[in-house]
Design an enzyme around this catalytic site. Structure first.
Site, PDB file in Angstrom:
ATOM      1  N   HIS A 130       0.055   4.332   8.644  1.00 55.16           N
ATOM      2  CA  HIS A 130       0.669   3.047   8.990  1.00 55.16           C
ATOM      3  C   HIS A 130       2.140   3.000   8.600  1.00 55.16           C
ATOM      4  CE1 HIS A 130       0.276   1.733   4.768  1.00 55.16           C
ATOM      5  NE2 HIS A 130       0.981   0.678   5.089  1.00 55.16           N
ATOM      6  N   SER A 152       0.833  -1.204   0.000  1.00 52.50           N
ATOM      7  CA  SER A 152       0.000   0.000   0.000  1.00 52.50           C
ATOM      8  C   SER A 152       0.867   1.253   0.000  1.00 52.50           C
ATOM      9  CB  SER A 152      -0.919   0.012   1.225  1.00 52.50           C
ATOM     10  OG  SER A 152      -1.839  -1.055   1.175  1.00 52.50           O
ATOM     11  N   GLU A 153       1.866   1.280   0.846  1.00 56.21           N
ATOM     12  CA  GLU A 153       2.818   2.395   0.865  1.00 56.21           C
ATOM     13  C   GLU A 153       4.212   1.910   1.223  1.00 56.21           C
ATOM     14  OE1 GLU A 153      -0.776   5.049   1.026  1.00 56.21           O
ATOM     15  OE2 GLU A 153      -0.253   3.286   2.205  1.00 56.21           O
ATOM     16  N   THR A 154       5.179   2.612   0.655  1.00 57.94           N
ATOM     17  CA  THR A 154       6.570   2.494   1.078  1.00 57.94           C
ATOM     18  C   THR A 154       6.994   3.845   1.631  1.00 57.94           C
ATOM     19  OG1 THR A 154       7.113   0.776  -0.544  1.00 57.94           O
ATOM     20  CG2 THR A 154       8.943   2.057   0.352  1.00 57.94           C
TER      21      THR A 154
END
Length: 270
Positions: free
Chosen positions: A77, A48-50
């Site tokens: 997160h 979803s995200e880095t």
């Protein structure tokens, strides 16, 4: 070929449930390369995200977040995950890791076996339900309330409040249709065993369904705190990969508390 220290953290995991929480990549670097490199790493990670973390001083870092498609303005997160990595690597000398971001200064501190994160509250105002969006979300009943959320991920942003948890858990969204509407949706309802539950659909930002979304709780927290008449709440995100967190409404800020175990560590070769 440069080696970049890389970690995957499962933020807001449920200790009683293996392989829960929201996986975030955390990449430590001395300086930011070109944006196309950051986006390429995030797309290759396919999470979803880095989070990309660059030191700027004692206990301070510059932090940026990328989905596989875009850079985002706020990601809870992955911020919690970045803090967990820095504490785990003994890089934090004081009480908190301080991050300078597109959303201002954010902080992560240790909270016993968990981590606590300070984020800005994100406002909401009354919105209008749409038959087209209801069909795209895949819910049988109409929402009790619909709110328009301040734009933070480059797309339209709404919160739909449903009568009960079952309607949230059984929603079957058409992600392609949501993407065409360029709208991300927070779906929420009172919880059976928690104060509230939610799911977050963000295909307009390159993530069909985010498992446990810190930025969504920047709006969920003040809404449910006002509705339930208490500042501290227990929350759960209930998609295919669930997670748990405790939240606190603090006026213009919110505090999120959760577990952030390390899943893997290694190097990225760029």
């Amino acid at each position: 070929m440069p080696r970049l220290p890389y970690f995957e953290i499962h933020a807001f995991s449920d200790p009683a449930m293996p392989f829960s929480g929201n996986p975030a990549g955390v990449c430590l670097m001395d300086d930011f390369p070109a944006d196309k490199v950051l986006l390429g790493i995030a797309a290759s990670n396919n999470l979803s995200e880095t989070a990309f973390v660059v030191p700027t001083g004692e206990d301070t870092w510059h932090l940026r977040w990328f989905t596989p498609a875009v850079e985002v303005d706020l990601c809870g997160h992955a911020t919690l995950s970045a803090g967990a990595v820095l504490f785990g690597e003994k890089a934090v000398k004081g009480e908190s890791a301080k991050f300078d971001t597109r959303s201002g200064r954010l902080e992560v501190s240790q909270d016993g076996e968990r981590f606590a994160m300070d984020l800005p509250a994100i406002g909401y105002r009354p919105g209008r339900p749409s038959d087209a969006l209801q069909a795209a979300i895949g819910i049988e009943a109409s929402p009790d309330e619909v709110y328009q959320i301040e734009r933070i991920h480059g797309a339209g942003y709404q919160m739909w409040v449903m009568p009960h948890e079952g309607l949230v858990s059984t929603a079957l969204p058409d992600h392609g249709l949501l993407r065409r509407h360029n709208t991300n949706i927070i779906l929420t309802a009172p919880g059976r065993t928690t104060d509230f539950v939610s799911r977050f659909f963000a295909p307009a930002s390159g993530v069909n369904e985010d498992p446990v979304t810190g930025s969504a709780h920047c709006t969920l927290t003040p809404y449910w705190a006002e509705r339930l008449g208490k500042s501290g709440l227990i929350a759960r995100q209930i998609g295919q990969r669930p997670g748990a967190l405790e939240v606190e409404h603090k006026g213009e800020r919110v505090a999120l508390h959760g577990h952030a175990p390390r899943y893997l560590e290694g190097s990225i070769l760029v």
